[in-house]
Scaffold this motif. Structure first.
Motif, PDB file in Angstrom:
ATOM      1  N   THR A 110      28.251 -19.354   5.759  1.00  0.00           N
ATOM      2  CA  THR A 110      27.207 -18.255   5.900  1.00  0.00           C
ATOM      3  C   THR A 110      25.797 -18.901   6.631  1.00  0.00           C
ATOM      4  OG1 THR A 110      28.339 -16.630   4.502  1.00  0.00           O
ATOM      5  CG2 THR A 110      26.188 -16.131   5.179  1.00  0.00           C
ATOM      6  N   TRP A 111      25.541 -19.654   5.568  1.00  0.00           N
ATOM      7  CA  TRP A 111      23.892 -20.010   6.117  1.00  0.00           C
ATOM      8  C   TRP A 111      24.140 -21.125   6.969  1.00  0.00           C
ATOM      9  CZ3 TRP A 111      22.308 -24.936   5.828  1.00  0.00           C
ATOM     10  CH2 TRP A 111      22.825 -25.789   4.884  1.00  0.00           C
ATOM     11  N   LEU A 112      25.105 -21.767   7.088  1.00  0.00           N
ATOM     12  CA  LEU A 112      25.144 -22.863   8.241  1.00  0.00           C
ATOM     13  C   LEU A 112      25.291 -22.068   9.694  1.00  0.00           C
ATOM     14  CD1 LEU A 112      27.577 -25.680   7.019  1.00  0.00           C
ATOM     15  CD2 LEU A 112      25.145 -26.023   7.929  1.00  0.00           C
ATOM     16  N   LEU A 113      26.067 -20.849   9.706  1.00  0.00           N
ATOM     17  CA  LEU A 113      26.323 -20.274  10.930  1.00  0.00           C
ATOM     18  C   LEU A 113      25.068 -19.626  11.232  1.00  0.00           C
ATOM     19  CD1 LEU A 113      30.118 -18.943  10.545  1.00  0.00           C
ATOM     20  CD2 LEU A 113      29.191 -20.634  12.078  1.00  0.00           C
ATOM     21  N   ALA A 114      24.398 -18.886  10.079  1.00  0.00           N
ATOM     22  CA  ALA A 114      23.232 -18.318  10.459  1.00  0.00           C
ATOM     23  C   ALA A 114      22.094 -19.024  11.061  1.00  0.00           C
ATOM     24  CB  ALA A 114      22.839 -17.552   9.412  1.00  0.00           C
ATOM     25  N   ALA A 115      22.124 -20.305  10.405  1.00  0.00           N
ATOM     26  CA  ALA A 115      21.153 -21.325  11.053  1.00  0.00           C
ATOM     27  C   ALA A 115      21.404 -21.865  12.195  1.00  0.00           C
ATOM     28  CB  ALA A 115      21.039 -22.505  10.013  1.00  0.00           C
TER      29      ALA A 115
END
Length: 219
Positions: A110-115
């Motif tokens: 989740t946070w990797l794709l958002a970043a």
């Protein structure tokens, strides 16, 4: 003697490939980069210091080619390499120094794709307005993918290989377009090594999840 005088021999053409001079910097980057990825696939900790040397060479190469995001990315890679070096040596947790191969968690995705999305958009705007880059989006996209993959590599996340594969698929034509033919060839080799690394890490991760003989008997 200043820094430019020290670096000047590395910038001299060593040979010509497809009508384009190939410098010592590109040749040394080719060799150290290939060795680094080969060592990562085998989970050998020496990949980190060799990778740092490779990053330093690519800072010079990419700056000359006008790939500013990729040049800046190498500085980040050096910082992450220091973190990855420590993690691979000490990140196994209580009772073990070895860091095992694991799958990327849903929260990490989740946070990797958002970043990755935010980073790609941010780098594109920055490169488009502040530099003379002719490929701002593609330079930004490969930068974001590479950072995501490097995080996974530092933590021995299996899916980091898929991110590297995605980045390499873009890198090969990008470097060919910038007439960095040897580097394009290197990244084609990286692509093959990444597929091999994915298979190797997958086998280890599956073996770690398989029940041990005593556990199977007890079940």
């Amino acid at each position: 003697m200043d820094l430019a005088d020290v670096l000047e021999p590395l910038q001299r053409p060593l040979f010509t490939l497809l009508g384009t001079p190939v410098s010592w910097t590109e040749v040394l980057g080719f060799g150290s980069g290939a060795l680094c990825v080969w060592l990562v696939a085998r989970q050998h900790i020496a990949n980190w210091p060799i990778g740092i040397a490779n990053n330093a060479l690519f800072i010079l190469l990419f700056t000359q080619a006008g790939l500013y995001a990729d040049a800046a990315l190498q500085v980040v890679f050096i910082t992450l390499a220091a973190y990855g070096w420590w993690t691979w040596a000490h990140g196994g947790g209580p009772g073990s120094d070895a860091l095992p191969v694991r799958r990327t968690t849903r929260a990490e995705w989740t946070w990797l794709l958002a970043a990755g999305v935010v980073g790609t958009l941010g780098f594109t705007l920055l490169l488009d307005h502040v530099t003379d880059s002719t490929v701002p989006f593609w330079d930004a996209l490969t930068t974001a993918l590479s950072l995501m993959a490097t995080y996974g590599q530092c933590r021995k996340r299996l899916e980091s290989w898929w991110l590297w594969i995605a980045a390499d698929v873009v890198y090969v034509p990008l470097y060919a377009y910038k007439e960095l033919y040897l580097t394009a060839l290197l990244y084609a080799g990286f692509l093959a090594l990444c597929v091999n690394g994915l298979r190797s890490w997958s086998r280890e991760q599956m073996a770690a999840q398989a029940p041990r003989p005593m556990e199977a008997t007890a079940a």
